[in-house]
Every structure is written in C-alpha cells, then in structure tokens.
Design a protein around this motif. Structure first.
Motif, PDB file in Angstrom:
ATOM      1  N   GLY A  65      33.777 -44.167  30.424  1.00 47.69           N
ATOM      2  CA  GLY A  65      32.947 -43.248  31.053  1.00 47.69           C
ATOM      3  C   GLY A  65      33.498 -41.820  31.347  1.00 47.69           C
ATOM      4  N   TRP A  66      32.551 -41.239  32.244  1.00 46.34           N
ATOM      5  CA  TRP A  66      32.776 -39.871  32.691  1.00 46.34           C
ATOM      6  C   TRP A  66      32.839 -39.773  34.305  1.00 46.34           C
ATOM      7  N   PHE A  67      33.942 -38.995  34.565  1.00 48.45           N
ATOM      8  CA  PHE A  67      34.095 -38.355  35.903  1.00 48.45           C
ATOM      9  C   PHE A  67      33.684 -37.089  35.953  1.00 48.45           C
ATOM     10  N   ARG A  68      33.341 -36.565  37.184  1.00 45.80           N
ATOM     11  CA  ARG A  68      33.342 -35.094  37.508  1.00 45.80           C
ATOM     12  C   ARG A  68      33.891 -34.723  38.860  1.00 45.80           C
ATOM     13  N   GLN A  69      34.468 -33.705  38.839  1.00 41.60           N
ATOM     14  CA  GLN A  69      35.466 -33.079  39.900  1.00 41.60           C
ATOM     15  C   GLN A  69      35.203 -31.911  40.531  1.00 41.60           C
ATOM     16  N   THR A  70      34.824 -31.691  41.643  1.00 42.33           N
ATOM     17  CA  THR A  70      34.672 -30.246  42.122  1.00 42.33           C
ATOM     18  C   THR A  70      35.520 -30.108  43.106  1.00 42.33           C
ATOM     19  N   PRO A  71      35.834 -28.815  43.425  1.00 44.57           N
ATOM     20  CA  PRO A  71      36.864 -28.704  44.565  1.00 44.57           C
ATOM     21  C   PRO A  71      36.294 -28.900  45.641  1.00 44.57           C
ATOM     22  N   GLY A  72      37.209 -29.731  46.509  1.00 40.93           N
ATOM     23  CA  GLY A  72      36.907 -30.206  47.843  1.00 40.93           C
ATOM     24  C   GLY A  72      36.126 -31.352  47.904  1.00 40.93           C
ATOM     25  N   GLN A  73      35.833 -32.035  46.844  1.00 41.97           N
ATOM     26  CA  GLN A  73      34.968 -33.110  46.642  1.00 41.97           C
ATOM     27  C   GLN A  73      35.660 -34.366  45.957  1.00 41.97           C
ATOM     28  N   GLU A  74      35.544 -35.302  46.352  1.00 46.75           N
ATOM     29  CA  GLU A  74      36.075 -36.381  45.774  1.00 46.75           C
ATOM     30  C   GLU A  74      35.581 -36.802  44.096  1.00 46.75           C
ATOM     31  N   PRO A 100      22.699 -26.511  39.765  1.00 51.32           N
ATOM     32  CA  PRO A 100      23.996 -25.912  40.021  1.00 51.32           C
ATOM     33  C   PRO A 100      25.175 -27.135  40.681  1.00 51.32           C
ATOM     34  N   GLU A 101      24.603 -28.139  41.311  1.00 50.49           N
ATOM     35  CA  GLU A 101      25.508 -29.092  41.900  1.00 50.49           C
ATOM     36  C   GLU A 101      26.022 -30.013  40.667  1.00 50.49           C
ATOM     37  N   ASP A 102      25.624 -29.722  39.691  1.00 49.01           N
ATOM     38  CA  ASP A 102      26.299 -30.417  38.392  1.00 49.01           C
ATOM     39  C   ASP A 102      27.542 -29.797  37.905  1.00 49.01           C
TER      40      ASP A 102
END
Length: 127
Positions: A35-44, A88-90
């Motif tokens: 699978g795939w995860f995504r990570q953005t600063p400040g978010q889980e 943008p939220e992606d």
C-alpha cells in the motif's frame, strides 16, 4: 533483503495527474498487501490505498476514492498508484509499504503495513 522503492513523484497543478511506482522484492510482494501512505508536515501519516496482490483486491481511503487507482504488475513486482484530479491537499511525501507478517490476509489493514520504504516520493500540487 526486503526492499520497497517508490518513485514517480513530481510537481503538478491542481487537476493534474501523476503515477507513482513501488518496486518491491518478490518476497514481500507476492500474495501480500502492498500500500501507500502519505505524510505531510504536522499531520499524521495517512494510508491512502492498498492492494492485495494475490488477486488484486483494492482498498482506498475515502479522501482519494474515485481519484486514485492502485494496480500491480506481477512480472515486475511493482505496485502503481495513479493519482488523478489532484488537489493541493494531496501534497505530501508518499511512501509505499507492505505487511511483512502477512497479518492482514486479503483484507488489507494499514496498521499491519510495517515494512515501509526508507525513502518517499514527493508529490506537490499547486493551486
């Protein structure tokens, strides 16, 4: 040695598309959840999609349903994630992962995808 190597990230405008690839060693790829995860600063970290490679059962987070498509190529032991209608939220760092103990069975659960790629691939979506 288990390896998961993601690639394919880039910068696109909103509404654009990208295809990410996750090249895996055959031992972690076969008959398993990848699978795939995504990570953005400040978010889980968020699980966005997974596929059971045994018979291509797919799973998607609600936030990406209808826009992302996960697929596989058994000959290459590679899982793809097609990102369409990007928003943008992606934006974020995308990592691929697999279930080393195969605890998920054919119903992939992100909590069991412990084998995570050492590096991610960055997706940047501008408005």
């Amino acid at each position: 040695q288990v390896q998961l190597v993601p690639s394919g990230g880039g910068s696109v405008q909103a509404g654009g598309s990208l295809t990410l690839s996750c090249a895996a060693t055959s031992d972690i790829y076969s008959d398993n959840c990848v699978g795939w995860f995504r990570q953005t600063p400040g978010q889980e970290r968020e699980g966005v999609a997974a596929i059971y490679t045994g018979f291509q059962r797919t799973f998607y987070a609600d936030s990406v349903k209808g826009r992302f498509t996960i697929s596989q190529d058994n000959a290459k032991s590679t899982v793809y994630l097609r990102l369409s209608d990007l928003k943008p939220e992606d934006t974020g760092m995308y990592y691929c992962a697999a279930d080393p103990a195969r605890r998920s069975g054919s119903w992939c659960e992100y909590r069991y995808l412990h084998e995570v790629s050492r590096q991610g691939t960055l997706v940047n979506v501008s408005s």
